[in-house]
Motif scaffolding. Structure first.
Motif, PDB file in Angstrom:
ATOM      1  N   ARG A 184       2.455  16.924 -11.815  1.00 42.94           N
ATOM      2  CA  ARG A 184       3.659  17.721 -11.560  1.00 42.94           C
ATOM      3  C   ARG A 184       4.097  18.483 -12.802  1.00 42.94           C
ATOM      4  NH1 ARG A 184       8.925  17.453 -12.357  1.00 42.94           N
ATOM      5  NH2 ARG A 184       8.739  15.485 -13.473  1.00 42.94           N
ATOM      6  N   VAL A 185       4.055  17.821 -13.951  1.00 45.88           N
ATOM      7  CA  VAL A 185       4.541  18.453 -15.173  1.00 45.88           C
ATOM      8  C   VAL A 185       3.561  19.515 -15.680  1.00 45.88           C
ATOM      9  CG1 VAL A 185       5.125  18.013 -17.598  1.00 45.88           C
ATOM     10  CG2 VAL A 185       5.917  16.448 -15.813  1.00 45.88           C
ATOM     11  N   ASN A 186       2.242  19.237 -15.587  1.00 41.30           N
ATOM     12  CA  ASN A 186       1.245  20.128 -16.191  1.00 41.30           C
ATOM     13  C   ASN A 186       0.525  21.019 -15.177  1.00 41.30           C
ATOM     14  OD1 ASN A 186       1.163  18.970 -19.100  1.00 41.30           O
ATOM     15  ND2 ASN A 186       0.972  17.165 -17.789  1.00 41.30           N
ATOM     16  N   ASP A 187       0.850  20.867 -13.906  1.00 43.00           N
ATOM     17  CA  ASP A 187       0.220  21.668 -12.840  1.00 43.00           C
ATOM     18  C   ASP A 187      -1.306  21.510 -12.876  1.00 43.00           C
ATOM     19  OD1 ASP A 187       0.139  23.318 -10.647  1.00 43.00           O
ATOM     20  OD2 ASP A 187       0.089  25.167 -11.833  1.00 43.00           O
ATOM     21  N   ILE A 188      -1.760  20.266 -12.957  1.00 37.79           N
ATOM     22  CA  ILE A 188      -3.186  19.933 -12.966  1.00 37.79           C
ATOM     23  C   ILE A 188      -3.467  18.984 -11.810  1.00 37.79           C
ATOM     24  CG2 ILE A 188      -5.062  18.860 -14.281  1.00 37.79           C
ATOM     25  CD1 ILE A 188      -3.661  19.648 -16.838  1.00 37.79           C
ATOM     26  N   GLY A 189      -4.422  19.348 -10.948  1.00 40.97           N
ATOM     27  CA  GLY A 189      -4.772  18.495  -9.829  1.00 40.97           C
ATOM     28  C   GLY A 189      -5.553  17.270 -10.287  1.00 40.97           C
ATOM     29  N   TYR A 190      -5.610  16.253  -9.417  1.00 35.79           N
ATOM     30  CA  TYR A 190      -6.312  15.022  -9.797  1.00 35.79           C
ATOM     31  C   TYR A 190      -6.843  14.311  -8.565  1.00 35.79           C
ATOM     32  CZ  TYR A 190      -2.283  12.285  -8.179  1.00 35.79           C
ATOM     33  OH  TYR A 190      -1.303  11.723  -7.403  1.00 35.79           O
ATOM     34  N   ASP A 191      -7.883  13.535  -8.781  1.00 41.29           N
ATOM     35  CA  ASP A 191      -8.417  12.591  -7.803  1.00 41.29           C
ATOM     36  C   ASP A 191      -8.446  11.216  -8.449  1.00 41.29           C
ATOM     37  OD1 ASP A 191      -8.873  14.486  -5.817  1.00 41.29           O
ATOM     38  OD2 ASP A 191     -10.831  15.032  -6.661  1.00 41.29           O
ATOM     39  N   TYR A 192      -7.954  10.220  -7.722  1.00 43.53           N
ATOM     40  CA  TYR A 192      -7.881   8.870  -8.257  1.00 43.53           C
ATOM     41  C   TYR A 192      -8.574   7.924  -7.289  1.00 43.53           C
ATOM     42  CZ  TYR A 192      -5.793   4.494  -9.972  1.00 43.53           C
ATOM     43  OH  TYR A 192      -5.610   3.232 -10.452  1.00 43.53           O
ATOM     44  N   ALA A 193      -9.584   7.203  -7.771  1.00 43.39           N
ATOM     45  CA  ALA A 193     -10.354   6.301  -6.908  1.00 43.39           C
ATOM     46  C   ALA A 193     -10.438   4.934  -7.574  1.00 43.39           C
ATOM     47  CB  ALA A 193     -11.755   6.849  -6.658  1.00 43.39           C
ATOM     48  N   LEU A 194     -10.500   3.901  -6.728  1.00 45.51           N
ATOM     49  CA  LEU A 194     -10.606   2.526  -7.201  1.00 45.51           C
ATOM     50  C   LEU A 194     -12.005   1.968  -7.024  1.00 45.51           C
ATOM     51  CD1 LEU A 194      -7.256   1.072  -5.807  1.00 45.51           C
ATOM     52  CD2 LEU A 194      -7.743   1.864  -8.110  1.00 45.51           C
ATOM     53  N   GLY A 195     -12.981   2.809  -6.845  1.00 44.42           N
ATOM     54  CA  GLY A 195     -14.343   2.325  -6.658  1.00 44.42           C
ATOM     55  C   GLY A 195     -14.517   1.691  -5.292  1.00 44.42           C
ATOM     56  N   ASP A 196     -15.262   0.582  -5.241  1.00 42.21           N
ATOM     57  CA  ASP A 196     -15.551  -0.086  -3.974  1.00 42.21           C
ATOM     58  C   ASP A 196     -14.460  -1.042  -3.555  1.00 42.21           C
ATOM     59  OD1 ASP A 196     -17.938   1.234  -3.911  1.00 42.21           O
ATOM     60  OD2 ASP A 196     -19.025  -0.363  -4.954  1.00 42.21           O
ATOM     61  N   ASP A 197     -13.464  -1.272  -4.424  1.00 41.28           N
ATOM     62  CA  ASP A 197     -12.416  -2.237  -4.110  1.00 41.28           C
ATOM     63  C   ASP A 197     -11.181  -1.526  -3.592  1.00 41.28           C
ATOM     64  OD1 ASP A 197     -13.264  -4.203  -6.987  1.00 41.28           O
ATOM     65  OD2 ASP A 197     -14.004  -4.340  -4.931  1.00 41.28           O
ATOM     66  N   ASP A 198     -10.391  -2.252  -2.828  1.00 40.37           N
ATOM     67  CA  ASP A 198      -9.096  -1.713  -2.459  1.00 40.37           C
ATOM     68  C   ASP A 198      -8.100  -2.040  -3.562  1.00 40.37           C
ATOM     69  OD1 ASP A 198      -8.468  -4.379  -2.223  1.00 40.37           O
ATOM     70  OD2 ASP A 198      -8.587  -4.394  -0.034  1.00 40.37           O
ATOM     71  N   GLY A 199      -6.843  -1.650  -3.369  1.00 39.34           N
ATOM     72  CA  GLY A 199      -5.855  -1.822  -4.423  1.00 39.34           C
ATOM     73  C   GLY A 199      -5.638  -3.265  -4.819  1.00 39.34           C
ATOM     74  N   ALA A 200      -5.552  -4.170  -3.848  1.00 41.24           N
ATOM     75  CA  ALA A 200      -5.280  -5.577  -4.160  1.00 41.24           C
ATOM     76  C   ALA A 200      -6.398  -6.183  -4.989  1.00 41.24           C
ATOM     77  CB  ALA A 200      -5.086  -6.366  -2.859  1.00 41.24           C
ATOM     78  N   GLN A 201      -7.649  -5.881  -4.624  1.00 43.83           N
ATOM     79  CA  GLN A 201      -8.776  -6.414  -5.394  1.00 43.83           C
ATOM     80  C   GLN A 201      -8.815  -5.824  -6.790  1.00 43.83           C
ATOM     81  OE1 GLN A 201     -11.858  -5.359  -2.614  1.00 43.83           O
ATOM     82  NE2 GLN A 201     -12.077  -7.457  -1.888  1.00 43.83           N
ATOM     83  N   ALA A 202      -8.492  -4.551  -6.903  1.00 42.84           N
ATOM     84  CA  ALA A 202      -8.483  -3.925  -8.220  1.00 42.84           C
ATOM     85  C   ALA A 202      -7.425  -4.557  -9.116  1.00 42.84           C
ATOM     86  CB  ALA A 202      -8.224  -2.417  -8.091  1.00 42.84           C
ATOM     87  N   GLU A 203      -6.272  -4.894  -8.543  1.00 48.01           N
ATOM     88  CA  GLU A 203      -5.246  -5.543  -9.335  1.00 48.01           C
ATOM     89  C   GLU A 203      -5.717  -6.890  -9.837  1.00 48.01           C
ATOM     90  OE1 GLU A 203      -2.793  -3.952 -10.282  1.00 48.01           O
ATOM     91  OE2 GLU A 203      -3.004  -2.268  -8.937  1.00 48.01           O
ATOM     92  N   ALA A 204      -6.390  -7.658  -8.983  1.00 47.20           N
ATOM     93  CA  ALA A 204      -6.870  -8.975  -9.384  1.00 47.20           C
ATOM     94  C   ALA A 204      -7.925  -8.878 -10.472  1.00 47.20           C
ATOM     95  CB  ALA A 204      -7.434  -9.723  -8.174  1.00 47.20           C
ATOM     96  N   VAL A 205      -8.766  -7.845 -10.405  1.00 47.21           N
ATOM     97  CA  VAL A 205      -9.841  -7.689 -11.383  1.00 47.21           C
ATOM     98  C   VAL A 205      -9.287  -7.218 -12.722  1.00 47.21           C
ATOM     99  CG1 VAL A 205     -11.852  -6.298 -11.960  1.00 47.21           C
ATOM    100  CG2 VAL A 205     -11.668  -7.334  -9.711  1.00 47.21           C
ATOM    101  N   ALA A 206      -8.438  -6.223 -12.685  1.00 47.15           N
ATOM    102  CA  ALA A 206      -7.973  -5.603 -13.921  1.00 47.15           C
ATOM    103  C   ALA A 206      -6.761  -6.295 -14.509  1.00 47.15           C
ATOM    104  CB  ALA A 206      -7.635  -4.132 -13.660  1.00 47.15           C
ATOM    105  N   GLY A 207      -6.269  -7.342 -13.881  1.00 45.50           N
ATOM    106  CA  GLY A 207      -5.056  -8.002 -14.326  1.00 45.50           C
ATOM    107  C   GLY A 207      -5.029  -8.395 -15.779  1.00 45.50           C
ATOM    108  N   PRO A 208      -6.095  -9.038 -16.329  1.00 44.78           N
ATOM    109  CA  PRO A 208      -6.028  -9.468 -17.723  1.00 44.78           C
ATOM    110  C   PRO A 208      -5.866  -8.338 -18.732  1.00 44.78           C
ATOM    111  CG  PRO A 208      -7.819 -10.575 -16.560  1.00 44.78           C
ATOM    112  CD  PRO A 208      -7.322  -9.495 -15.658  1.00 44.78           C
TER     113      PRO A 208
END
Length: 302
Positions: A184-208
């Motif tokens: 929004r601030v820089n007027d730059i588009g983006y794509d955000y992906a979590l790989g093969d995991d959904d959000g809950a699994q990604a949180e558990a993996v990246a938590g530490p």
């Protein structure tokens, strides 16, 4: 080693006691058996001398055993006292560290926090005055006020030794909100992906290491906004693979880095230091006009 030495000493002392007792018993028995036979005076004196020596040797052995037991007891007591003292010193050290952290936190809060609060009030006053006459300036001032609010929140997080405030909703939500604000601030588009995991699994993996991942993404986006002249970026967070590490990829379609500095800028150096402390790595691939790719690898075992 000390325990083996003590066991060997005990066995030698017991062997000496047994030998002494056996020698004394054999001497007395020999004298009793041959009491009827007249012994030469020299032989009788020799037997008496051997008997006395055996008795003295036995007493000396018993004295050594008693002294060894005393030394072992005193050593155990000294060891217990030393351990207690170490625990006390460790507790005092922790208390001193906590007091020092609280003192630094109070100094930061009273000094830097007050300056940020004053800056926020001045920006709010400018925004109010420019709201009618200069609407564009008012919107820019509103964004500056929001950035100051974020700085104040981050300052409180540092003072309290907590994670970034945005991570209260999890890493995925924090990264999504960060990318949305960045776009929004820089007027730059983006794509955000979590790989093969959904959000809950990604949180558990990246938590530490979610705070570290968030900080690296934050610093990278700031560098892209300042230098890349990009129109679109891609961010991908991958679950651990065969190497047991979390991977974060950030790609942009900007002008790239024609010549990477040997030591890197302050932002790159800071990211590398943080990752090195966690046994992670940071790789940068860039070419003029071809954009830049930043790859972060962070093992979960650290």
């Amino acid at each position: 080693m000390m325990q083996w030495t003590a066991q060997l000493s005990n066995r030698l002392c017991l062997f000496a006691c047994a030998s002494t007792a056996g020698l004394a018993f054999a001497t007395v028995a020999g004298q009793a058996d041959d009491a009827e036979a007249p012994w030469p005076a020299s032989d009788a004196n020799l037997f008496n001398l051997v008997t006395v020596c055996a008795i003295l040797l036995g007493l000396l052995t018993l004295l050594l055993l008693w002294r060894q037991r005393q030394l072992r007891n005193s050593s155990e007591q000294a060891l217990l006292a030393t351990q207690g003292r170490l625990r006390q010193l460790n507790s005092e050290h922790q208390q001193v560290r906590e007091e020092e952290r609280r003192r630094i936190g109070r100094d930061i809060h009273d000094d830097l926090g007050q300056h940020l609060l004053t800056l926020k009030m001045d920006l709010a006053m400018l925004q109010k005055n420019a709201h009618g006459a200069y609407p564009l300036l008012a919107r820019q001032l509103a964004l500056m006020v929001q950035n100051v609010d974020l700085s104040i929140a981050s300052l409180r997080s540092v003072i309290d030794d907590l994670r970034p405030p945005a991570l209260t909703q999890g890493l995925s939500a924090a990264c999504g909100a960060l990318l949305e604000e960045f776009s929004r601030v820089n007027d730059i588009g983006y794509d955000y992906a979590l790989g093969d995991d959904d959000g809950a699994q990604a949180e558990a993996v990246a938590g530490p290491h979610d705070a570290l991942l968030y900080r690296v993404l934050q610093e990278t986006l700031a560098n892209i906004a300042r230098h890349a002249q990009a129109t679109h970026i891609k961010v991908r967070l991958e679950r651990p693979g065969a190497d047991g590490a979390v991977h974060l990829d950030i790609l942009d379609d900007g002008i790239g880095m024609p010549a990477l500095p040997r030591q890197g800028g302050c932002g790159l150096a800071g990211m590398r230091e943080r990752l090195a402390a966690a046994d992670g790595t940071l790789e940068i691939a860039s070419q003029a006009g071809g954009g830049t790719r930043i790859h972060l690898s962070l093992p979960l075992s650290t």
